[in-house]
Motif scaffolding. Structure first.
Motif, PDB file in Angstrom:
ATOM      1  N   LEU A  37      14.355  27.615  87.370  1.00 47.24           N
ATOM      2  CA  LEU A  37      15.137  26.387  87.238  1.00 47.24           C
ATOM      3  C   LEU A  37      14.247  25.195  86.896  1.00 47.24           C
ATOM      4  O   LEU A  37      14.641  24.312  86.123  1.00 47.24           O
ATOM      5  N   SER A  38      13.048  25.180  87.442  1.00 49.00           N
ATOM      6  CA  SER A  38      12.106  24.111  87.123  1.00 49.00           C
ATOM      7  C   SER A  38      11.708  24.159  85.654  1.00 49.00           C
ATOM      8  O   SER A  38      11.642  23.127  84.978  1.00 49.00           O
ATOM      9  N   VAL A  39      11.460  25.358  85.137  1.00 49.76           N
ATOM     10  CA  VAL A  39      11.114  25.510  83.717  1.00 49.76           C
ATOM     11  C   VAL A  39      12.292  25.074  82.854  1.00 49.76           C
ATOM     12  O   VAL A  39      12.119  24.365  81.856  1.00 49.76           O
ATOM     13  N   LEU A  40      13.501  25.467  83.223  1.00 48.46           N
ATOM     14  CA  LEU A  40      14.705  25.056  82.484  1.00 48.46           C
ATOM     15  C   LEU A  40      14.808  23.542  82.438  1.00 48.46           C
ATOM     16  O   LEU A  40      15.056  22.964  81.374  1.00 48.46           O
ATOM     17  N   GLU A  41      14.588  22.899  83.562  1.00 42.94           N
ATOM     18  CA  GLU A  41      14.693  21.447  83.603  1.00 42.94           C
ATOM     19  C   GLU A  41      13.647  20.782  82.707  1.00 42.94           C
ATOM     20  O   GLU A  41      13.951  19.871  81.948  1.00 42.94           O
ATOM     21  N   ARG A  42      12.401  21.256  82.784  1.00 49.30           N
ATOM     22  CA  ARG A  42      11.319  20.628  82.004  1.00 49.30           C
ATOM     23  C   ARG A  42      11.446  20.896  80.518  1.00 49.30           C
ATOM     24  O   ARG A  42      11.209  20.016  79.694  1.00 49.30           O
ATOM     25  N   GLN A  43      11.840  22.118  80.138  1.00 44.48           N
ATOM     26  CA  GLN A  43      11.852  22.485  78.730  1.00 44.48           C
ATOM     27  C   GLN A  43      13.171  22.182  78.030  1.00 44.48           C
ATOM     28  O   GLN A  43      13.196  22.044  76.806  1.00 44.48           O
ATOM     29  N   CYS A  44      14.236  22.082  78.764  1.00 40.90           N
ATOM     30  CA  CYS A  44      15.547  21.980  78.120  1.00 40.90           C
ATOM     31  C   CYS A  44      16.346  20.757  78.552  1.00 40.90           C
ATOM     32  O   CYS A  44      16.964  20.104  77.725  1.00 40.90           O
ATOM     33  N   LEU A  45      16.339  20.448  79.827  1.00 35.98           N
ATOM     34  CA  LEU A  45      17.243  19.433  80.340  1.00 35.98           C
ATOM     35  C   LEU A  45      16.567  18.097  80.609  1.00 35.98           C
ATOM     36  O   LEU A  45      17.164  17.222  81.237  1.00 35.98           O
ATOM     37  N   ALA A  46      15.338  17.919  80.136  1.00 30.17           N
ATOM     38  CA  ALA A  46      14.609  16.679  80.397  1.00 30.17           C
ATOM     39  C   ALA A  46      15.148  15.520  79.561  1.00 30.17           C
ATOM     40  O   ALA A  46      14.754  14.383  79.756  1.00 30.17           O
ATOM     41  N   ARG A  47      16.035  15.821  78.654  1.00 29.58           N
ATOM     42  CA  ARG A  47      16.624  14.766  77.819  1.00 29.58           C
ATOM     43  C   ARG A  47      18.069  14.528  78.240  1.00 29.58           C
ATOM     44  O   ARG A  47      18.670  15.349  78.923  1.00 29.58           O
TER      45      ARG A  47
END
Length: 71
Positions: A37-47
């Protein structure tokens, strides 16, 4: 535990509603999910994404790319 708190018929009825799954003693599966979930947030949902549908589309594209890369 249910039989200590409820009459036998009620305890049995409640026990049938539960499905038990063995989990690791120290919760290593939870750590793996939190990392992903952390990787998803940083790579995809940070915008900022305008709508829920855009989030679902972006997450699905991210997931497909991660799976294709065997990450």
């Amino acid at each position: 535990m249910l039989y200590a708190a409820f009459p036998p018929a009620e305890a049995r009825r409640l026990a049938r509603r539960f499905e038990l799954h063995p989990t690791p003693k120290h919760g290593s599966w939870l750590n793996m999910d939190e990392l992903e979930l952390s990787v998803l947030e940083r790579q995809c949902l940070a915008r900022r994404l305008p709508r829920r549908e855009a989030v679902a589309t972006a997450a699905a594209a991210w997931e497909a790319a991660r799976n294709a890369a065997h990450a």
